[in-house]
Design an enzyme around this catalytic site. Structure first.
Site, PDB file in Angstrom:
ATOM      1  CD  GLN A   1      25.128  43.626  28.516  1.00  0.00           C
ATOM      2  OE1 GLN A   1      25.380  44.594  28.147  1.00  0.00           O
ATOM      3  NE2 GLN A   1      24.472  42.664  27.457  1.00  0.00           N
TER       4      GLN A   1
ATOM      5  CE  LYS B   1      19.921  42.155  26.700  1.00  0.00           C
ATOM      6  NZ  LYS B   1      20.958  41.953  25.779  1.00  0.00           N
ATOM      7  CB  THR B   2      17.134  47.527  24.020  1.00  0.00           C
ATOM      8  OG1 THR B   2      17.772  47.287  25.134  1.00  0.00           O
ATOM      9  CG2 THR B   2      16.091  49.111  24.050  1.00  0.00           C
TER      10      THR B   2
ATOM     11  CG  ASP C   1      16.080  47.267  28.372  1.00  0.00           C
ATOM     12  OD1 ASP C   1      16.654  46.072  28.304  1.00  0.00           O
ATOM     13  OD2 ASP C   1      16.583  48.051  27.570  1.00  0.00           O
ATOM     14  CD  GLU C   2      20.626  47.184  30.366  1.00  0.00           C
ATOM     15  OE1 GLU C   2      21.399  46.291  30.648  1.00  0.00           O
ATOM     16  OE2 GLU C   2      20.957  47.882  29.013  1.00  0.00           O
TER      17      GLU C   2
ATOM     18  NE  ARG D   1      27.783  48.142  25.645  1.00  0.00           N
ATOM     19  CZ  ARG D   1      26.785  47.287  25.505  1.00  0.00           C
ATOM     20  NH1 ARG D   1      25.690  48.112  25.038  1.00  0.00           N
ATOM     21  NH2 ARG D   1      26.634  46.076  25.586  1.00  0.00           N
TER      22      ARG D   1
HETATM   23  P1  ATP Z   1      22.603  45.402  25.040  1.00  0.00           P
HETATM   24  O1  ATP Z   1      22.505  44.106  25.722  1.00  0.00           O
HETATM   25  O2  ATP Z   1      23.633  46.074  24.884  1.00  0.00           O
HETATM   26  O3  ATP Z   1      21.425  46.140  25.895  1.00  0.00           O
HETATM   27  P2  ATP Z   1      20.409  44.652  23.256  1.00  0.00           P
HETATM   28  O4  ATP Z   1      20.320  43.209  23.360  1.00  0.00           O
HETATM   29  O5  ATP Z   1      19.424  45.359  23.894  1.00  0.00           O
HETATM   30  O6  ATP Z   1      21.947  45.282  23.728  1.00  0.00           O
HETATM   31  P3  ATP Z   1      19.679  46.149  21.050  1.00  0.00           P
HETATM   32  O7  ATP Z   1      20.378  47.490  21.505  1.00  0.00           O
HETATM   33  O8  ATP Z   1      18.244  46.166  20.977  1.00  0.00           O
HETATM   34  O9  ATP Z   1      20.510  44.956  21.627  1.00  0.00           O
HETATM   35  O10 ATP Z   1      20.041  45.638  19.502  1.00  0.00           O
HETATM   36  C1  ATP Z   1      21.526  45.953  19.053  1.00  0.00           C
HETATM   37  C2  ATP Z   1      21.621  46.404  17.609  1.00  0.00           C
HETATM   38  O11 ATP Z   1      21.210  45.391  16.735  1.00  0.00           O
HETATM   39  C3  ATP Z   1      20.558  47.591  17.532  1.00  0.00           C
HETATM   40  O12 ATP Z   1      21.435  48.457  16.669  1.00  0.00           O
HETATM   41  C4  ATP Z   1      19.598  47.144  16.803  1.00  0.00           C
HETATM   42  O13 ATP Z   1      18.767  48.007  16.289  1.00  0.00           O
HETATM   43  C5  ATP Z   1      20.155  46.083  16.006  1.00  0.00           C
HETATM   44  N1  ATP Z   1      19.186  44.837  15.661  1.00  0.00           N
HETATM   45  C6  ATP Z   1      18.646  44.278  16.759  1.00  0.00           C
HETATM   46  N2  ATP Z   1      17.736  43.210  16.122  1.00  0.00           N
HETATM   47  C7  ATP Z   1      17.844  43.282  14.546  1.00  0.00           C
HETATM   48  C8  ATP Z   1      17.228  42.718  13.569  1.00  0.00           C
HETATM   49  N3  ATP Z   1      16.399  41.807  13.580  1.00  0.00           N
HETATM   50  N4  ATP Z   1      17.557  43.213  12.577  1.00  0.00           N
HETATM   51  C9  ATP Z   1      18.750  44.234  12.154  1.00  0.00           C
HETATM   52  N5  ATP Z   1      19.120  44.914  13.317  1.00  0.00           N
HETATM   53  C10 ATP Z   1      18.814  44.389  14.421  1.00  0.00           C
HETATM   54 MG    MG Z   2      19.756  46.867  25.558  1.00  0.00          MG
END
Ligand code: ATP
Ligand code: MG
Length: 750
Positions: free
Chosen positions: A275, A59-60, A244-245, A626
């Site tokens: 979350q 997402k981020t 975000d969040e 995490r």
């Molecule tokens: P959270 O819910 O904990 O905030 P999130 O959904 O925001 O998580 P991110 O932090 O954006 O998730 O991504 C999680 C991990 O996966 C990060 O290390 C990111 O770089 C990696 N990642 C995300 N998408 C890809 C992709 N398409 N290919 C490789 N790595 C990825």
């Molecule tokens: Mg995130």
């Protein structure tokens, strides 16, 4: 299920070649590192967009790439984008990543936390917001002091009106957008008194130009609500608003975003209902639903592939959260390997738990890992101390996020109070804090008179002091007061035009604070002096994020808004420690979830009410997700916290993880095994093995010298427990102190 395919991407016929290119119109660096579903979200047509997805699904990452996409492909400028993140650290990272994607500066982008952005807005429009130009921010401790002062001013009983509860009452209403005049007590006298307190508190704040955290948000909201032309200006400017969040926005934050977006803006929000962990601070997970009803045209995207965690960790997280009832429902899978199972450790007490964690960190380091790849997460800040002690003993650098933060230390706040009072004479909180620090013979009577006058005349303490010092009746006190006022005036004059760190340095050295701490040897005066010096370095290294404010003002605001996030040396490779709440959005290869005990986590207060229990479970879900490669859960049979011993059972959350995914590191069954059988398996200890009998610690007494097969020689510092549970605390020459289980340690008496 595949995410909704983006019409926008199809329309543009975008090529997703992974090759890097220097062509500024080439979008492949933005789109290549994404999967199909993420790409669809990043290239979504302009309009309201919601990305709803589980932990670690990107997402981020999508939000960051969306910003770059808007600039590169949709013709937006950084100037026209406002993005909200959860911490200032996340904002800094995000800015860096957007710049890397674009190959140009994103300086004009408004990117920060809700509080940071609201503050920026209020500084720009202080007049329209009805604030003095030099308004100061109160952190929660300052706010509590002021609440206490309010209670005293109204002569209410502190036992009945507990300051923390009054503070909560005020903040809760502000978070919902309610001023005292919106509240009705009905027939309830307590409620009536609380409303009076809220009213009086607001007056005190207004008089001293103080703005608490909740006020920042409410003021920023009212600023737009009540100034149509200003709002229009910002609507024209920020067509793109990204959050975000989103699941943890509260009512006023949502209302602020809603106001800015209006009918024409393009909100792009990402979140995960599983979350949502700030309900207790007013967050409303319902905002996800509200967004969909407020923007019925909103495009919904779901991301389902997790890139962060091993399959075992992800399965544990999914199994746990399945126990919650109110969920929007999402799938989450990974193509990654199963990996190591979740490791479970049952400790005797909190010190044993800490030793265990340190041992595993050392193992990770031994295998070539880095300290900063390890995170210790806990439910309550008070749990950090034992870990800190153990880390210090093991000589492992660490950083605690939250807890007592650098800018919250009393000596730092004293120094900042000088600077704040110089910047704003009406800052009563600062005046109160330093008027007699260091001691300058301003007695309690003089101060009392001062407060009286201030209250009676509705003026700040500074103003009142001007009047009191002129009174002949209190010659000694007023001479001292006069000197104090003169000092502040003089310092204000002297620092004008100096670079920021010299301003800070000058004020600290002239304030007398250094001598004050040097004299005070008992309370680690030197360490405090060092901290004051550190404040000067912090000022030297400080780079204002915009030039809208004078550097000192900007630094003072930074000290309140960003405390804790910059503690310790950022570049040093440290073990990371924080509460589960502050771990949101982060990831670490090795994660320790400590204190997995019923009563601690889920917290005592939460176990009886379903909604609270579900929030605790979400918090546990956040903690588990995490972890990238290794996850350790630990609990202690006996724990001393806040000076009280408690005997807890393992957290119910552990039971909610399928046993197949768990590996017990010290199966409890072994603990109960008669120790004598183990002892007899070994032969010929020179000095005789310690008797491992039912009676417990055998011949081991405090001060006995012992040898351990692996840890070497040491002295027994403590003996606790009986029978198979008997254990000893041994200070080893090489390794420092460790708790060992007597029946397993095979110690030799020397
Ligand atoms: P959270 O819910 O904990 O905030 P999130 O959904 O925001 O998580 P991110 O932090 O954006 O998730 O991504 C999680 C991990 O996966 C990060 O290390 C990111 O770089 C990696 N990642 C995300 N998408 C890809 C992709 N398409 N290919 C490789 N790595 C990825
Ligand atoms: Mg995130």
């Amino acid at each position: 299920m595949a995410a909704i395919e983006s019409a926008g991407a199809r329309r543009r016929g975008v090529e997703f070649a992974p090759a890097m290119s220097l062509d500024p119109t080439d979008v492949s660096p933005i789109l290549a590192p994404l999967n199909d579903a993420q790409r669809a979200a990043v290239t979504a047509p302009l309009g309201a967009t919601l990305v709803l997805a589980g932990a670690g699904s990107g997402k981020t990452r999508v939000l960051i790439h969306r910003i770059a996409w808007l600039i590169q492909a949709e013709g937006a400028t950084p100037h026209g984008i406002l993005a909200v993140t959860f911490t200032n650290k996340a904002a800094a990272e995000m800015r860096g990543r957007v710049e890397a994607l674009l190959g140009s500066s994103g300086g004009a982008l408004w990117l920060g936390t809700f509080h940071g952005l609201a503050h920026r807005l209020l500084r720009l429009h202080w007049r329209e917001a009805g604030l003095p130009q030099s308004f100061q921010i109160l952190d929660s401790e300052d706010q509590l002091r002021l609440v206490r002062k309010t209670i005293r001013a109204l002569e209410f009983d502190e036992a009945r009106f507990v300051p923390r509860e009054v503070q909560y009452f005020i903040n809760q209403h502000k978070d919902e957008g309610r001023r005292p005049q919106h509240l009705q007590a009905g027939g309830d006298p307590t409620e009536r008194s609380l409303i009076r307190l809220y009213t009086e508190y607001e007056q005190l704040c207004a008089r001293s130009g103080a703005v608490d955290f909740a006020e920042l948000l409410l003021r920023a909201f009212e600023l737009w609500r009540d100034n149509a032309s200003l709002l229009q200006h910002y609507r024209n400017r920020f067509r793109h608003v990204l959050v975000d969040e989103f699941q943890d926005t509260n009512a006023i934050q949502y209302a602020w975003v809603r106001l800015l977006v209006g009918a024409t803006g393009c909100p792009f929000v990402v979140g995960d209902d599983d979350q949502s962990i700030y309900r207790w601070r007013g967050a409303r997970v319902e905002n996800l639903q509200k967004f969909r009803s407020d923007f019925p045209q909103a495009q919904l995207y779901k991301l389902e592939q997790n890139y962060r965690s091993s399959a075992a960790i992800l399965a544990a997280a999914n199994a746990l959260i399945a126990n919650n009832s109110a969920r929007l429902g999402k799938k989450l899978w990974t193509s990654g390997a199963l990996g190591t199972p979740v490791q479970l450790y049952c400790a005797y007490n909190e010190r044993d738990e800490a030793d265990f964690v340190i041992g595993r960190i050392q193992q990770w380091l031994g295998e070539g890992g880095r300290r900063s790849e390890c995170a210790i997460l806990y439910r309550s800040n008070a749990q950090s101390r034992v870990f800190e002690e153990a880390l210090i003993q093991a000589r492992l650098p660490y950083r605690v996020y939250g807890g007592l933060r650098f800018f919250e230390r009393s000596e730092i706040k004293d120094a900042l109070a000088y600077l704040r009072l110089i910047a704003n004479h009406d800052d009563d909180a600062s005046f109160d804090r330093i008027v007699n620090l260091p001691v300058r013979g301003i007695g309690a009577r003089t101060l009392e008179a001062l407060r009286e006058t201030a209250r009676a005349q509705g003026q700040s303490l500074w103003h009142a002091a001007g009047a009191v010092q002129a009174e002949p009746s209190n010659a000694r006190g007023s001479a001292a007061l006069h000197q104090f006022l003169a000092l502040i005036e003089r310092l204000g004059g002297e620092i004008g035009g100096l670079p920021l760190h010299e301003q800070v340095d000058h004020v600290i050295s002239q304030s007398g604070l250094i001598e004050h701490h040097r004299k005070n040897k008992a309370v680690r005066g030197e360490a405090r002096v060092e901290n004051l010096e550190e404040l000067v370095s912090a000022a030297r290294g400080y780079e204002p994020e915009s030039s809208e404010l004078p550097p000192l003002q900007s630094f003072l605001a930074h000290a309140v808004l960003e405390s804790g996030e910059t503690q310790g040396s950022e570049w040093e490779d440290c073990v990371q420690m924080m509460t589960l709440h502050s771990a949101k959005g982060l990831e670490f290869p090795v994660v320790f979830l400590a204190g997995m005990e019923d009563g601690l986590f889920p917290h005592q207060r939460s176990s009886n009410e379903l909604a609270s229990l579900e929030e605790e479970r979400r918090l546990c879900y956040v903690g588990i997700t995490r972890a990238m490669r290794q996850l350790y859960l630990s609990y202690a049979e006996q724990r001393r916290l806040h000076g009280v011993d408690s005997y807890n059972t393992a957290s119910r959350f552990i039971q909610e993880i399928p046993p197949a995914l768990l590996e017990e590191l010290r199966p409890r069954i072994q603990l109960a095994r008669p120790a004598a059988t183990e002892g007899t398996m070994h032969h010929g200890p020179r000095h005789g093995r310690i008797a491992e009998t039912d009676s417990g610690a055998g011949g081991v007494r405090l001060g006995t010298r012992v040898r351990h097969g692996k840890f070497g020689e040491g002295i027994v510092l403590n003996v606790e427990g009986q029978g198979p549970h008997a254990r000893v605390h041994v200070n080893f020459e090489q390794l420092g102190a460790k708790w060992l289980m007597l029946s397993l340690a095979r110690l030799e008496l020397m």
